[in-house]
Design a protein around this motif. Structure first.
Motif, mmCIF file in Angstrom:
data_model
loop_
_atom_site.group_PDB
_atom_site.id
_atom_site.type_symbol
_atom_site.label_atom_id
_atom_site.label_comp_id
_atom_site.label_asym_id
_atom_site.label_seq_id
_atom_site.Cartn_x
_atom_site.Cartn_y
_atom_site.Cartn_z
ATOM 1 N N ASN A 69 -15.738 9.661 -1.218
ATOM 2 C CA ASN A 69 -14.863 8.573 -1.619
ATOM 3 C C ASN A 69 -14.727 7.541 -0.498
ATOM 4 N N VAL A 70 -14.715 7.986 0.744
ATOM 5 C CA VAL A 70 -14.687 7.069 1.881
ATOM 6 C C VAL A 70 -15.927 6.184 1.878
ATOM 7 N N SER A 115 -8.112 4.420 -6.519
ATOM 8 C CA SER A 115 -7.568 5.735 -6.194
ATOM 9 C C SER A 115 -6.723 6.305 -7.320
ATOM 10 N N THR A 157 -15.549 3.504 -0.639
ATOM 11 C CA THR A 157 -14.630 2.477 -0.136
ATOM 12 C C THR A 157 -15.349 1.480 0.762
ATOM 13 N N SER A 164 -11.230 0.445 5.022
ATOM 14 C CA SER A 164 -11.371 -0.909 4.475
ATOM 15 C C SER A 164 -11.329 -1.940 5.589
ATOM 16 N N HIS A 224 0.827 -1.204 0.000
ATOM 17 C CA HIS A 224 0.000 0.000 0.000
ATOM 18 C C HIS A 224 0.863 1.256 0.000
ATOM 19 N N THR A 265 -5.907 6.258 4.601
ATOM 20 C CA THR A 265 -7.225 6.256 5.248
ATOM 21 C C THR A 265 -8.166 5.260 4.580
ATOM 22 N N ASP A 266 -8.020 5.057 3.286
ATOM 23 C CA ASP A 266 -8.802 4.009 2.624
ATOM 24 C C ASP A 266 -8.494 2.647 3.251
ATOM 25 N N ALA A 272 -8.348 -4.394 0.742
ATOM 26 C CA ALA A 272 -7.994 -2.976 0.784
ATOM 27 C C ALA A 272 -7.275 -2.524 -0.483
ATOM 28 N N ARG A 282 -5.355 9.714 1.235
ATOM 29 C CA ARG A 282 -6.444 8.845 0.791
ATOM 30 C C ARG A 282 -6.048 7.374 0.824
ATOM 31 N N PRO A 302 -9.799 -0.215 -3.137
ATOM 32 C CA PRO A 302 -9.804 1.254 -3.190
ATOM 33 C C PRO A 302 -8.446 1.849 -3.537
#
Length: 397
Positions: free
Chosen positions: A113-114, A101, A117, A47, A17, A42-43, A94, A39, A97
């Motif tokens: 966007n959250v 992104s 997700t 997730s 990630h 936090t995604d 995860a 993003r 997203p």
């Protein structure tokens, strides 16, 4: 040993990630670098929550509503194996997203966007994940009865990558192109990457972590296979070299070409002959370059990092290729059929395209999904986070 084995694999995929983040940071303009970093991380956080309370149950029927003593032995496992298995599978979920992104970056609103997700990781992705990796709804049984074999996707060419890439199609189409990307006359305006070293770093981190993604998909130390590692290596090399040639030395194509090869080999990495894996990677590298240019220049679809051709198309190619190069006729281990792979892949694409358009058009119609023209102009860093990637330099100007 299995708990340790899978924990290492989960940590390696977690590290990927960071690769997603820096690949995006190096590709977007400087005014959107902070937003890309925030993003992606936090995604991952949202997730985790979505997969913990919804997704893992949707896919596998497992919840964690029990005392610790019961959790450690549920389904016959010991030492919390099922819990670390959750961690490993979460890192895959995860990735959805994180993939999307890269396609919607530079113009998407943060909190809508959250919500996307949470819906994708909690409901859409695990629905197909459970069909393939847990045999839900009798889908695999039907494929085997109809086409002679179940759908084989060892490490997620289709379950993770094609799903992520084609979910991104709905997101990108719903958002529309970035301001100034295309003129009214249809001319394409180049938007250059901000930092090639960051882009390259992201690719390298992803490449290294991918060996946890693929090899540790065996689930147990006894099941680990050196064939998976070798096939992953050769597909990665095939992809980067093909992208080097077809992309005419472009550094973005080269570093993404390596990823294209890795995306494509996931499905059949445990059954292909190494020469087959090399060929699959070569095709994927070329497909990514041609696909990126087709979307950006001909179809005028502003997929910033090219996640639709990279993860979507190359992932679909990998799912189908497993049915070709995994066959004994081409030196593979067998246990697959072309038609089962084709139908299983197309099923995943249909779920992804439908789910992506439903989620993103629904959010657009209710909450709004895109930044205002003013916020997009000044950049998501200042508009959303009130700070740039280099605040000290900004203060000295």
């Amino acid at each position: 040993m299995d708990v340790f084995f899978l924990t290492v694999g989960a940590a390696m995929v977690l590290a990927m990630h960071a690769g997603f983040a820096f690949l995006e940071v190096g590709t977007v303009r400087k005014k959107n670098q902070v937003n890309a970093l925030v993003r992606v991380i936090t995604d991952f956080g949202f997730s985790t929550i979505a997969y913990l309370f919804m997704g893992f149950y949707v896919a596998y029927g497992i919840t964690f509503y029990a005392p610790v003593g019961q959790l450690e032995v549920m389904e016959g496992g010991t030492n919390g194996y099922k819990m670390v298995h959750f961690f490993f599978l979460l890192t895959f979920a995860a990735a959805i997203p994180a993939i999307i992104s890269g396609g919607i970056t530079e113009r998407v609103r943060f909190w809508p966007n959250v919500l996307a997700t949470v819906l994708l990781v909690g409901l859409i992705y695990p629905f197909y994940e459970g069909m393939i990796w847990n045999g839900n709804y009798g889908y695999q049984t039907w494929l085997e009865a109809t086409f002679g074999a179940p759908f084989h996707d060892f490490a997620g060419s289709v379950v993770v990558h094609a799903m992520g890439g084609f979910l991104a199609l709905g997101a990108v189409m719903t958002l529309g192109a970035r301001l100034g990307r295309y003129t009214e006359e249809g001319r394409v305006n180049a938007i250059l990457p901000s930092n090639i070293p960051f882009l390259a770093l992201g690719s390298w981190v992803l490449c290294v972590g991918w060996f946890g993604f693929n090899v540790m998909s065996a689930g147990t130390a006894d099941g680990a296979s050196g064939l998976v590692a070798m096939n992953s290596l050769l597909a990665m090399v095939g992809g980067l070299l093909a992208a080097l040639v077809v992309g005419k030395n472009d550094p973005g194509f080269v570093h993404n070409g390596a990823l294209a090869g890795l995306v494509a080999v996931c499905a059949g990495s445990d059954i292909m002959h190494p020469f087959g894996a090399l060929f699959v990677g070569v095709v994927a590298g070329a497909v990514f370059v041609y696909g990126f240019e087709l979307l950006q220049n001909k179809l005028k679809i502003d997929d910033v990092l090219g996640v639709i051709p990279l993860h979507g198309v190359c992932g679909a190619w990998g799912g189908i290729a497993a049915g070709i190069f995994g066959s004994t006729a081409l030196g593979g281990a067998g246990g697959v059929t072309f038609m089962a792979q084709l139908v299983g892949t197309l099923t995943g694409l249909a779920i992804a395209v439908t789910g992506g358009f439903v989620v993103y058009t629904g959010i657009k119609a209710t909450l709004g999904i895109r930044l205002s023209a003013e916020d997009e102009h000044i950049g998501a860093d200042l508009a959303i986070h009130q700070i740039s990637a280099n605040p000290e330099e900004d203060m000295s100007r």
